[in-house]
Design an enzyme around this catalytic site. Sequence first.
Site, short mmCIF file in Angstrom:
data_model
loop_
_atom_site.label_atom_id
_atom_site.label_comp_id
_atom_site.label_asym_id
_atom_site.label_seq_id
_atom_site.Cartn_x
_atom_site.Cartn_y
_atom_site.Cartn_z
N ASP A 264 -8.16 10.06 13.53
CA ASP A 264 -8.32 9.79 12.10
C ASP A 264 -9.09 8.50 11.89
O ASP A 264 -8.65 7.61 11.17
CB ASP A 264 -6.96 9.76 11.41
CG ASP A 264 -7.09 10.00 9.92
OD1 ASP A 264 -8.13 10.53 9.49
OD2 ASP A 264 -6.15 9.66 9.19
N VAL B 208 3.70 1.06 2.61
CA VAL B 208 3.59 -0.04 3.55
C VAL B 208 4.06 -1.32 2.87
O VAL B 208 3.66 -1.63 1.76
CB VAL B 208 2.15 -0.21 4.04
CG1 VAL B 208 2.07 -1.31 5.07
CG2 VAL B 208 1.64 1.09 4.62
N PHE C 192 1.81 9.52 3.51
CA PHE C 192 3.07 9.73 4.18
C PHE C 192 4.13 8.70 3.87
O PHE C 192 5.25 8.81 4.31
CB PHE C 192 2.86 9.78 5.69
CG PHE C 192 2.36 11.10 6.14
CD1 PHE C 192 3.24 12.17 6.31
CD2 PHE C 192 1.02 11.31 6.34
CE1 PHE C 192 2.77 13.40 6.69
CE2 PHE C 192 0.55 12.54 6.73
CZ PHE C 192 1.42 13.59 6.91
N GLY C 193 3.73 7.70 3.15
CA GLY C 193 4.75 6.71 2.85
C GLY C 193 4.14 5.41 2.39
O GLY C 193 2.95 5.33 2.07
N GLY D 149 0.83 -1.20 0.00
CA GLY D 149 0.00 0.00 0.00
C GLY D 149 0.86 1.25 0.00
O GLY D 149 1.99 1.22 0.47
N GLY E 249 0.47 5.36 0.93
CA GLY E 249 -0.38 6.39 1.49
C GLY E 249 0.27 7.75 1.37
O GLY E 249 1.34 7.89 0.76
N LYS F 245 5.42 0.17 7.91
CA LYS F 245 5.03 1.43 7.29
C LYS F 245 6.25 2.32 7.27
O LYS F 245 6.84 2.61 8.32
CB LYS F 245 3.92 2.08 8.11
CG LYS F 245 3.40 3.35 7.51
CD LYS F 245 2.11 3.74 8.21
CE LYS F 245 1.35 4.78 7.41
NZ LYS F 245 -0.05 4.86 7.87
#
Length: 668
Positions: free
Chosen positions: A471, A361, A358-359, A354, A356, A376
Amino acid sequence: MAPKILCLLIVLFLPVSSFAFSFQFHGFNQSDLTLEGDSKIVKPKGTLELTKRVNNIFGHAFYNKHIKIIEKTNAPSPQPKVSSFSTCFVFSIVSPSSGLGGFGLAFTVAPKTHFPEAEGGHFLGLFNSSNDMNASNHILVVEFDTVNGYKGNVDTKGNHVGVNLNGMSSNVTQPAAYEKGTNEDFNMEDADAVCAWIEYDGETEIFNVTIAPLGELKPSKPLISKVIDIKSVMRENMYFGFSASTGQRKASSHYILGWSFAVNGVAPPLNVSLLPKPPPKEKGSSSSPWFKVVVGILSASTFILLCLLLLVTLYKRYMRFETLEDWEMDCPHRFSYRDLHIATKGFIDSQLIGVGGFGSVYKGVLPSTGTEVAVKKIMRSPMNGMREFAAEIESLGRLRHKNLVNLQGWCKHKNDLLLVYDYIPNGSLDSLLLNKTFALDWDQRFNILKGVAAGLLYLHEEWEKVVIHRDVKSSNILIDGDFNAHLGDFGLARLYSHDQVSHTTSVVGTIGYIAPELTRTGKASTSSDVYAFGVLLLEVVAGRRPVHSSGQFLLLDWVLENCQLGQILEVVDPKLGSVYDEEQVELVLKLGLLCTQHKADYRPSMKQLTRYLNFDDPLPGISESRHSASQSSPTSFCFLEGMSTGLIASSQSVSSFGRSTMSIETGI
Ligand SMILES: *[C@@H]1O[C@H](CO)[C@@H](O)[C@H](O)[C@H]1NC(C)=O
Ligand SMILES: *[C@@H]1O[C@H](CO)[C@@H](O)[C@H](O)[C@H]1NC(C)=O
Ligand SMILES: *[C@@H]1O[C@H](CO)[C@@H](O)[C@H](O)[C@H]1NC(C)=O
Ligand SMILES: *[C@@H]1O[C@H](CO)[C@@H](O)[C@H](O)[C@H]1NC(C)=O
Ligand SMILES: *[C@@H]1O[C@H](CO)[C@@H](O)[C@H](O)[C@H]1NC(C)=O
Ligand SMILES: *[C@@H]1O[C@H](CO)[C@@H](O)[C@H](O)[C@H]1NC(C)=O
């Protein structure tokens, strides 16, 4: 006239009386010698220094007058004959203790004193590679060599004495030794100084060479005693002296302390007490046993030091992976970068599960335990206060709940931050909800929502500290093989907001899930989490995103509209068909509306919510609301205090967020 003729005849027929000549030097005076190359006299005692310990130099020193060495024998057939000669000298070789001494020293008999085209090193400044061993050289060399012989030649041992004619291949060679009862080997480099005696008998042509450490008596047996015909080498007048050279990497200092010489006679013995003192040896080359012990200890400790140095270097290389600050040492949840690197096969793309905001995974298998993890990788992590951050992570690492994606640990590598989570196989809730070919049935959905509620309850009320998730959203909820929910990324949002310059202006969350008061105050609370959970409840029932990408569709508005129209079940995900528990669906939708009320105070706590979800408590009586007339009907429920205004506010704020919203997405 007759007596005159007689006299002449007598002169003619008398054996030619041998010419005799000798000299003796204890230390040298500049005027005694012809110096060539790098040789010089060291004041005040007059030590002759042929070479210093400098690479690639050579020096010569010859007695300043040539000496007549060939005599004609008397008639009837005049034959040239080499005169007998005898010499004795004291030399000293000072080598570096590293063992890189060289090249050599030689007693030299040559027709000239100047050798401009000669090479140093092995050739002693007398020959070069093209004229080596050429009979036209007319050079006799007695070498006192400390380096292995040249190429495949006879003098293959270091520390040897050899007699050479016209070049560097020895006619005869012997390892350095002297007779003292038994044959004593000794190292010419180690001795303070060495006495050498060379004798040549013109009648027998026996060439004797004898050596001994300075202070010993002259050994009775020469080291070399051999018939060598040197006639071809000798010219009538020859220069006698010394040559020495150093090489490319091997360099010793070569000194002569004293010298005596005689033609047709015995060289006068040297008086040791009159000689200049031998130059000091390099420290470490002394052969005293104590010194050897000290040298042994020193070299052992040097070896240990080198080993340590090597270890430190290796450790540093390892730690280039792993640059730790001291505070990082005692964090139980810290992983080594090395392990994570191995686990994720070096963060290769095939392990990527994955990406996202911010970075990325990565899926991985920890080498130590073999457990599957999700790593992550947050690149260029925004945290300034890594230390506070680590403390926070450390505390989050202690959170354990079956409905959380448990944070196993973390690792800081350069600017990257790596968070290690349990690996949850079925992906995120939003991907399952939006999957066109797969539908979660109602029981699964209801179970998932209960699980999320339990996880949030744990964060808000059951753990030692209140943890605000900040979140809550469907993409942060991971579903395991048994369709249980695991809430991920808890607490992280706060960590990001730590970094913001002003806490009040930062809004952390995801569009569609952000409680209205958050946009005003920026202050997250448990009720802003409840708001987001409310949106999630609606989302799971409807199977639609809270905000459509066009911005035209707002799930909350739509549910509320249908609620007010009395047709709340219209919003149910068509994928469910009619296979669902109406009571449960209605409860969830109403709870969703209850949680998304504009005023934070009116939203239930997670504890209360959980009770509603479990049907432990009935939904709040509408009697408490202004619209008490239409008790408990779905429509009346839709006019709870502040709900509509809240809706307007939140829809406005959603459209105005744009840039100020940070979205933490999870790819897990
Ligand atoms: C060197 O020798 C010459 C003669 O051979 C002599 O005149 C001179 O004084 C000597 N110098 C020294 C310093 O001994
Ligand atoms: C070697 O020395 C001889 C003279 O002795 C000279 O003619 C010759 O050129 C030299 N060869 C080299 C390679 O220096
Ligand atoms: C020896 O040296 C002379 C003169 O330098 C030269 O003419 C002769 O060819 C040399 N001989 C050998 C065998 O190199
Ligand atoms: C050494 O000298 C002898 C006598 O001159 C001679 O026969 C022999 O060939 C020489 N050996 C070498 C290696 O030069
Ligand atoms: C050379 O040494 C032998 C003994 O090995 C001895 O008989 C002879 O006299 C010596 N020659 C000279 C010139 O000293
Ligand atoms: C050596 O020199 C010293 C000092 O000049 C002198 O006293 C001694 O007699 C000499 N020894 C010999 C054997 O000549």
